[in-house]
Scaffold this motif. Sequence first.
Motif, PDB file in Angstrom:
ATOM      1  N   LEU A  34       0.806  -1.220   0.000  1.00  0.00           N
ATOM      2  CA  LEU A  34       0.000   0.000   0.000  1.00  0.00           C
ATOM      3  C   LEU A  34       0.841   1.274   0.000  1.00  0.00           C
ATOM      4  O   LEU A  34       0.367   2.336  -0.391  1.00  0.00           O
ATOM      5  N   ILE A  35       2.089   1.152   0.411  1.00  0.00           N
ATOM      6  CA  ILE A  35       2.946   2.303   0.667  1.00  0.00           C
ATOM      7  C   ILE A  35       3.272   3.073  -0.617  1.00  0.00           C
ATOM      8  O   ILE A  35       3.577   2.479  -1.653  1.00  0.00           O
ATOM      9  N   ASN A  36       3.221   4.415  -0.490  1.00  0.00           N
ATOM     10  CA  ASN A  36       3.593   5.354  -1.560  1.00  0.00           C
ATOM     11  C   ASN A  36       2.784   5.191  -2.841  1.00  0.00           C
ATOM     12  O   ASN A  36       3.282   5.450  -3.929  1.00  0.00           O
ATOM     13  N   LYS A  37       1.559   4.772  -2.699  1.00  0.00           N
ATOM     14  CA  LYS A  37       0.616   4.739  -3.812  1.00  0.00           C
ATOM     15  C   LYS A  37      -0.610   5.521  -3.379  1.00  0.00           C
ATOM     16  O   LYS A  37      -0.922   5.585  -2.189  1.00  0.00           O
ATOM     17  N   GLU A  38      -1.304   6.105  -4.338  1.00  0.00           N
ATOM     18  CA  GLU A  38      -2.555   6.790  -4.037  1.00  0.00           C
ATOM     19  C   GLU A  38      -3.685   5.840  -4.389  1.00  0.00           C
ATOM     20  O   GLU A  38      -3.860   5.472  -5.546  1.00  0.00           O
ATOM     21  N   TRP A  39      -4.444   5.412  -3.385  1.00  0.00           N
ATOM     22  CA  TRP A  39      -5.526   4.440  -3.549  1.00  0.00           C
ATOM     23  C   TRP A  39      -6.846   5.188  -3.675  1.00  0.00           C
ATOM     24  O   TRP A  39      -7.189   5.994  -2.813  1.00  0.00           O
ATOM     25  N   LYS A  40      -7.578   4.925  -4.754  1.00  0.00           N
ATOM     26  CA  LYS A  40      -8.835   5.629  -5.003  1.00  0.00           C
ATOM     27  C   LYS A  40      -9.977   4.635  -5.132  1.00  0.00           C
ATOM     28  O   LYS A  40      -9.826   3.580  -5.760  1.00  0.00           O
ATOM     29  N   ALA A  41     -11.123   5.019  -4.529  1.00  0.00           N
ATOM     30  CA  ALA A  41     -12.324   4.181  -4.608  1.00  0.00           C
ATOM     31  C   ALA A  41     -13.558   5.059  -4.712  1.00  0.00           C
ATOM     32  O   ALA A  41     -13.611   6.158  -4.155  1.00  0.00           O
ATOM     33  N   ASN A  42     -14.555   4.546  -5.432  1.00  0.00           N
ATOM     34  CA  ASN A  42     -15.879   5.155  -5.527  1.00  0.00           C
ATOM     35  C   ASN A  42     -16.902   4.047  -5.331  1.00  0.00           C
ATOM     36  O   ASN A  42     -16.711   2.946  -5.846  1.00  0.00           O
ATOM     37  N   GLY A  43     -17.966   4.351  -4.630  1.00  0.00           N
ATOM     38  CA  GLY A  43     -19.003   3.356  -4.422  1.00  0.00           C
ATOM     39  C   GLY A  43     -20.235   3.979  -3.825  1.00  0.00           C
ATOM     40  O   GLY A  43     -20.354   5.202  -3.719  1.00  0.00           O
ATOM     41  N   THR A  44     -21.147   3.122  -3.429  1.00  0.00           N
ATOM     42  CA  THR A  44     -22.393   3.565  -2.812  1.00  0.00           C
ATOM     43  C   THR A  44     -22.647   2.738  -1.555  1.00  0.00           C
ATOM     44  O   THR A  44     -22.616   1.510  -1.603  1.00  0.00           O
ATOM     45  N   TRP A  45     -22.888   3.422  -0.441  1.00  0.00           N
ATOM     46  CA  TRP A  45     -23.238   2.760   0.806  1.00  0.00           C
ATOM     47  C   TRP A  45     -24.607   2.101   0.661  1.00  0.00           C
ATOM     48  O   TRP A  45     -25.398   2.489  -0.203  1.00  0.00           O
ATOM     49  N   GLY A  46     -24.895   1.177   1.520  1.00  0.00           N
ATOM     50  CA  GLY A  46     -26.180   0.494   1.511  1.00  0.00           C
ATOM     51  C   GLY A  46     -27.365   1.422   1.642  1.00  0.00           C
ATOM     52  O   GLY A  46     -28.458   1.125   1.158  1.00  0.00           O
ATOM     53  N   ASP A  47     -27.178   2.595   2.283  1.00  0.00           N
ATOM     54  CA  ASP A  47     -28.282   3.553   2.429  1.00  0.00           C
ATOM     55  C   ASP A  47     -28.401   4.507   1.238  1.00  0.00           C
ATOM     56  O   ASP A  47     -29.209   5.424   1.251  1.00  0.00           O
ATOM     57  N   GLY A  48     -27.564   4.287   0.204  1.00  0.00           N
ATOM     58  CA  GLY A  48     -27.648   5.093  -1.009  1.00  0.00           C
ATOM     59  C   GLY A  48     -26.707   6.282  -1.063  1.00  0.00           C
ATOM     60  O   GLY A  48     -26.591   6.922  -2.106  1.00  0.00           O
ATOM     61  N   PHE A  73     -15.513  13.056   1.658  1.00  0.00           N
ATOM     62  CA  PHE A  73     -16.482  14.125   1.882  1.00  0.00           C
ATOM     63  C   PHE A  73     -16.299  14.679   3.290  1.00  0.00           C
ATOM     64  O   PHE A  73     -16.184  13.925   4.254  1.00  0.00           O
ATOM     65  N   THR A  74     -16.288  16.017   3.387  1.00  0.00           N
ATOM     66  CA  THR A  74     -16.034  16.666   4.676  1.00  0.00           C
ATOM     67  C   THR A  74     -17.264  17.348   5.248  1.00  0.00           C
ATOM     68  O   THR A  74     -17.163  18.108   6.205  1.00  0.00           O
ATOM     69  N   ASP A  75     -18.419  17.066   4.647  1.00  0.00           N
ATOM     70  CA  ASP A  75     -19.675  17.577   5.194  1.00  0.00           C
ATOM     71  C   ASP A  75     -20.752  16.507   5.020  1.00  0.00           C
ATOM     72  O   ASP A  75     -20.644  15.626   4.172  1.00  0.00           O
ATOM     73  N   LYS A  76     -21.757  16.590   5.830  1.00  0.00           N
ATOM     74  CA  LYS A  76     -22.834  15.579   5.819  1.00  0.00           C
ATOM     75  C   LYS A  76     -23.608  15.570   4.500  1.00  0.00           C
ATOM     76  O   LYS A  76     -24.114  14.541   4.079  1.00  0.00           O
ATOM     77  N   GLN A 164     -14.036  -1.059  -4.873  1.00  0.00           N
ATOM     78  CA  GLN A 164     -12.680  -1.473  -5.181  1.00  0.00           C
ATOM     79  C   GLN A 164     -11.747  -0.273  -5.086  1.00  0.00           C
ATOM     80  O   GLN A 164     -12.097   0.828  -5.523  1.00  0.00           O
ATOM     81  N   PHE A 165     -10.579  -0.491  -4.482  1.00  0.00           N
ATOM     82  CA  PHE A 165      -9.526   0.516  -4.458  1.00  0.00           C
ATOM     83  C   PHE A 165      -8.526   0.190  -5.559  1.00  0.00           C
ATOM     84  O   PHE A 165      -8.073  -0.941  -5.675  1.00  0.00           O
ATOM     85  N   LYS A 166      -8.210   1.207  -6.361  1.00  0.00           N
ATOM     86  CA  LYS A 166      -7.195   1.095  -7.415  1.00  0.00           C
ATOM     87  C   LYS A 166      -6.061   2.058  -7.062  1.00  0.00           C
ATOM     88  O   LYS A 166      -6.306   3.145  -6.537  1.00  0.00           O
ATOM     89  N   ALA A 167      -4.835   1.663  -7.374  1.00  0.00           N
ATOM     90  CA  ALA A 167      -3.669   2.452  -6.988  1.00  0.00           C
ATOM     91  C   ALA A 167      -3.028   3.169  -8.146  1.00  0.00           C
ATOM     92  O   ALA A 167      -3.033   2.716  -9.277  1.00  0.00           O
ATOM     93  N   GLU A 168      -2.464   4.316  -7.786  1.00  0.00           N
ATOM     94  CA  GLU A 168      -1.584   5.086  -8.659  1.00  0.00           C
ATOM     95  C   GLU A 168      -0.356   5.422  -7.823  1.00  0.00           C
ATOM     96  O   GLU A 168      -0.446   5.529  -6.609  1.00  0.00           O
TER      97      GLU A 168
END
Length: 174
Positions: A34-48, A73-76, A164-168
């Motif tokens: 995991l070290i020195n890679k930027e891991w990115k993920a997008n998805g949807t929680w069970g509540d939408g 996300f830094t706000d609700k 899924q997390f993908k790395a760069e």
Amino acid sequence: MNCNIINFAIIFLSFIKLISAQESKPDLSIFENLINKEWKANGTWGDGTMFKQETIFKFELNQTIVIAKSKGFTDKKQTKYGLRNHGIRKFDQETNTIKFWEFDIFGGVTEGTVIPDGKNILYQYHYGNSLVTDMWEYVDNNTYNFKVGNYLNGKWEQIYLETQFKAERSNSND
């Protein structure tokens, strides 16, 4: 005289053992991929609601801890995106486990245990009355399946998020 030599030898060997124990690094090798890679993920929680995260892992303090910096996300309302979490993973010699602390922008802290499982990494922690698991399931050096839910006795009883997390490669020097 022989007693003094024996006592000196015992003290000397104990000192050598103590020094070598202090110099040995805890086994945080589960994080090496995991070290020195930027891991990115997008998805949807069970509540939408949306899940979007970017995390960079680095070894620090002579490789005795792992630091994780995450954007999310830094706000609700999920309209602002930026630095959201700062995490620490450290081997605890007393319990012979890897512990973690995850501090978030909202003032919260999540504490738990990291469980290496082959190349998979499981984070277990209490959330309310539930024991929750985040699993980084190894696919290849640049891909992990990511699940959050209730994982007991080797099986998922409920899944709240699956993505899924993908790395760069990371260019960050932070």
